[in-house]
Design a protein around this motif. Structure first.
Motif, PDB file in Angstrom:
ATOM      1  N   ALA A  53       0.845  -1.207   0.000  1.00 52.43           N
ATOM      2  CA  ALA A  53       0.000   0.000   0.000  1.00 52.43           C
ATOM      3  C   ALA A  53       0.873   1.247   0.000  1.00 52.43           C
ATOM      4  N   ASN A  54       0.509   2.219  -0.801  1.00 53.68           N
ATOM      5  CA  ASN A  54       1.279   3.459  -0.901  1.00 53.68           C
ATOM      6  C   ASN A  54       0.313   4.616  -1.105  1.00 53.68           C
ATOM      7  N   ALA A  55       0.020   5.334  -0.024  1.00 55.10           N
ATOM      8  CA  ALA A  55      -0.950   6.434  -0.077  1.00 55.10           C
ATOM      9  C   ALA A  55      -0.456   7.575  -0.952  1.00 55.10           C
ATOM     10  N   TYR A  56       0.842   7.858  -0.913  1.00 50.31           N
ATOM     11  CA  TYR A  56       1.395   8.986  -1.686  1.00 50.31           C
ATOM     12  C   TYR A  56       1.262   8.728  -3.185  1.00 50.31           C
ATOM     13  N   THR A  92      -4.801  13.737   6.119  1.00 48.19           N
ATOM     14  CA  THR A  92      -4.208  12.815   7.098  1.00 48.19           C
ATOM     15  C   THR A  92      -3.170  11.978   6.359  1.00 48.19           C
ATOM     16  N   ILE A  93      -2.097  11.609   7.056  1.00 57.32           N
ATOM     17  CA  ILE A  93      -1.070  10.752   6.444  1.00 57.32           C
ATOM     18  C   ILE A  93      -0.885   9.510   7.305  1.00 57.32           C
ATOM     19  N   PRO A  94      -0.447   8.388   6.710  1.00 57.45           N
ATOM     20  CA  PRO A  94      -0.343   7.138   7.482  1.00 57.45           C
ATOM     21  C   PRO A  94       0.908   7.092   8.362  1.00 57.45           C
ATOM     22  N   VAL A  95       0.770   6.389   9.485  1.00 49.88           N
ATOM     23  CA  VAL A  95       1.912   6.117  10.364  1.00 49.88           C
ATOM     24  C   VAL A  95       2.233   4.631  10.219  1.00 49.88           C
TER      25      VAL A  95
END
Length: 701
Positions: free
Chosen positions: A142-145, A163-166
């Protein structure tokens, strides 16, 4: 106004298997609407709340859009969970037609996929503001960016993460870049949202970058943030929230949230985002046409004191008869009141009014402007407008209905079963993309739909819901015919039978509407340029009917014709022998003759195909698509394990591909198709089709 500010009408839409129904299940749980979480595949023999049909639970897919409502922080949220499969695209279409906002769910691994593009196009068609939720952040790869970059590049959205993932070492929470706080989801099923200032060291820099990026994008589209940006002032939390809301409602920005619905991470934060950024009913402009004033455009107001106006956007056969879902745009709907159907002119008394929660319902006495409800016992079609029949006679603009691309012959095993025609009649009423006709030559019943799965589901439903077992023929593609050149006609129809005969002459030409053959238009054009009364006015409607007869069944292969303009500018009539029938027949044959010299072309549907498979099977996938005549448009590695192959393939060549893909990839490959365009079939294939059609016709004669 205070009531309206506390209402949100949202849809949850995405590519197939992105986690829409799982997300809706969590929303219902966290808002207290349901007491337990159940999974989509129904492993616990229960299944997700919104997938209430037996077929949905068996197959693990959403077939019908389902409506529900929930409360979150003193706000009422009406939610419609829509299917992801392209075959059920009408369910997404009509949901987005009546909603004020939407959540676009994107898979964190797959990113923007074929159906994501289709859903985005539907949202843009109705100007629906949306927020994006990047789901499945717990999965490997998974890669949100990367997903956000695809939202910007592929969908041309102005998207930025709020929001960004931790990811330390696995996905365990998010950082809210507006508040600059760490959010973790603790307790049973992640029900407690814990806010902390202690952002992990390896995420601080990414959070600061994401915040700077967010402010930079907002500075380009929001005047107030731009002023602060130029003065090098840091906007406050409130200023950022207000700017994001303004930009989202104006459709110039898409805030992006991240999370994992399956792992119960980020759902409550998304719900907060729905309240903060998506519009309430009073913030959306809805337009109707006033039938009492030459269809002048009127802006509807979400005011319960005004005359009632609502749109019936979805029909469903319930336990107590037809269930009609209605969005109330203006005024209010009360139990016992009388409503007026603008299309049919019929008045109906509202005997029962309900709010829907999946397939269960709650009786209510009234529904006010800006809300969604359902009625029983209303005789109507999907897309009908209802008013009070006193103050306003408005009609809402209709929704877009795509044309079917596939057909199937169908016959009941027991010929005398009366439920066969009853079921087909009901399904046509419920689903505008499902069509039925009886072939005039073979007398077979033929059903038309959006894909193999679409038609297969209806065949299954006939067996389960009506006890009608059917025998089906081979699926057939919805070919079309058109012309590639201009051609003139001068045709005389003459028939003498002893008494009054038949005489009509029509002169004119036919031409393609668009020289881009692959651009399909839904209508053909009849142009009347007759001057000097050479064809009497009373016979011109008959000429138009003759043209309609001719394009309904094409001249070379019998398929409906598209993109044709027919102009008649001269002719001749006889004082005694001319009649409507004569001109109708003359026009029919004039068109048929002209088509022969107009470069007739057979068109076939071309599909956008996306195949996801393990990297080691990429060669197999490419080979299988090439073998089916596919044009490979793109290949990319999604991560170390999976690759994505995109191709354009004829629908006719895609039958049975799912079984082939499973065997090529040991069951690990998946594919999706989306209608792209109609394109000319190869000339050699067209000649074979013409010969077969002529042979079929000669055998009948």
């Amino acid at each position: 106004m205070e009531r309206l500010t506390k209402i949100r009408n949202i849809g949850i839409s995405a590519h197939i298997d992105s986690g829409k129904t799982t997300l809706t299940e969590r929303i219902l749980y966290f808002t207290g609407k349901i007491k337990e979480i159940h999974e989509v595949k129904g492993k616990d023999q229960v299944g997700a709340t919104m997938d209430w049909m037996e077929l949905e639970r068996e197959r693990g897919i959403t077939i019908q859009s389902a409506a529900t409502y929930a409360s979150w922080k003193d706000h009422n949220i009406n939610i419609i969970d829509t299917p992801g499969h392209i075959d059920f695209t009408i369910e997404v279409e009509r949901a987005l037609r009546v909603l004020d906002g939407a959540v676009l769910v994107v898979c964190g691994v797959g990113g923007v996929q074929s159906q994501t593009i289709t859903v985005d196009r539907q949202m843009k068609r109705y100007g629906v503001p949306r927020i994006a939720f990047i789901n499945k952040m717990d999965r490997a790869g998974a890669n949100a960016y990367r997903a956000v970059e695809m939202l910007n590049s592929k969908l041309k959205l102005n998207a930025a993460m709020v929001t960004i993932p931790v990811m330390t070492p696995e996905f365990r929470g998010v950082v809210d870049v507006v508040k600059m706080k760490l959010l973790t989801y603790e307790g049973h099923s992640g029900i407690d949202v814990v806010e902390s200032d202690e952002i992990p060291q390896d995420v601080v820099e990414k959070a600061q970058e994401a915040r700077a990026n967010l402010i930079g994008i907002l500075a380009d589209i929001d005047e107030h943030i731009c002023e602060l940006y130029l003065e090098e002032k840091e906007p406050t939390e409130t200023e950022l929230y207000d700017a994001i809301r303004r930009a989202t409602i104006s459709n110039s920005f898409v805030p992006v949230f991240v999370g994992s619905a399956f792992k119960n991470i980020g759902v409550q934060t998304l719900l907060d985002g729905v309240l903060k950024y998506l519009p309430n009913p009073s913030e959306r402009t809805n337009v109707a046409l006033d039938t009492a004033k030459d269809e002048v455009r009127v802006a509807l107001r979400a005011d319960s004191a005004l005359g009632f106006c609502g749109l019936g956007f979805k029909l469903e056969e319930g336990r107590y008869g037809q269930l009609t879902y209605i969005r109330v745009y203006q005024g209010k709907l009360e139990r016992g009141s009388t409503i007026y159907n603008i299309r049919t002119g019929k008045k109906t008394k509202v005997s029962r009014l309900v709010r829907m929660h999946s397939n269960s319902m709650e009786d209510v006495s009234e529904i006010c402007a800006g809300e969604i409800c359902a009625l029983f016992g209303i005789d109507c079609a999907s897309g009908d407008t209802f008013t009070d029949g006193k103050e306003c006679f408005y009609t809402m603009e209709s929704m877009f209905v795509p044309e079917p691309v596939i057909s199937l012959s169908l016959a009941p095993k027991e010929r005398t079963n009366p439920n066969f025609s009853r079921a087909l009649s009901r399904f046509q009423r419920e689903d505008p993309t499902f069509r039925v006709r009886v072939d005039p030559d073979s007398k077979e019943t033929v059903i038309y739909g959006m894909g193999e799965l679409h038609l297969d589901i209806y065949v299954q439903r006939m067996k389960r819901e009506y006890g009608v077992e059917c025998v089906t023929g081979k699926p057939l593609v919805a070919y079309r015919e058109t012309i590639g050149a201009k051609s003139e006609f001068n045709h005389t129809h003459k028939k003498q039978t002893g008494g009054a005969g038949q005489f009509a002459r029509v002169i004119g030409y036919i031409e393609p509407i668009s020289y881009d053959i692959e651009q399909i238009y839904s209508k053909n054009e009849f142009v009347n340029n007759v001057t000097g009364g050479k064809i009497p006015t009373q016979y011109l409607p008959a000429c138009e009917k003759g043209f309609g007869d001719a394009v309904a069944q094409g001249a070379i292969c019998g398929y409906p014709m598209v993109n044709v303009r027919f102009e008649v500018h001269d002719g001749l009539a006889h004082a005694v022998d001319s009649s409507e029938l004569a001109f109708r027949v003359a026009t029919f044959h004039a068109f048929r003759d002209a088509v022969k010299t107009a470069n007739p072309i057979v068109l076939e549907p071309i599909m956008d195909v996306e195949v996801t498979a393990p990297v080691e099977y990429q060669g197999n996938v490419l080979g299988s698509l090439n073998k089916r005549g596919g044009l490979i448009s793109d290949t990319e590695n999604l991560n170390e394990e999976y690759c994505l192959v995109k191709a354009q393939v004829s629908l006719n060549a895609m039958f049975g591909y799912s079984n082939e893909l499973r065997s090529l990839t040991q069951g690990k490959g998946e594919f999706s198709m989306d209608y792209l365009k109609h394109s000319p079939v190869p000339r050699s294939e067209q000649e074979l089709m013409i010969k077969e059609y002529q042979k079929k016709n000669s055998s009948k004669n």
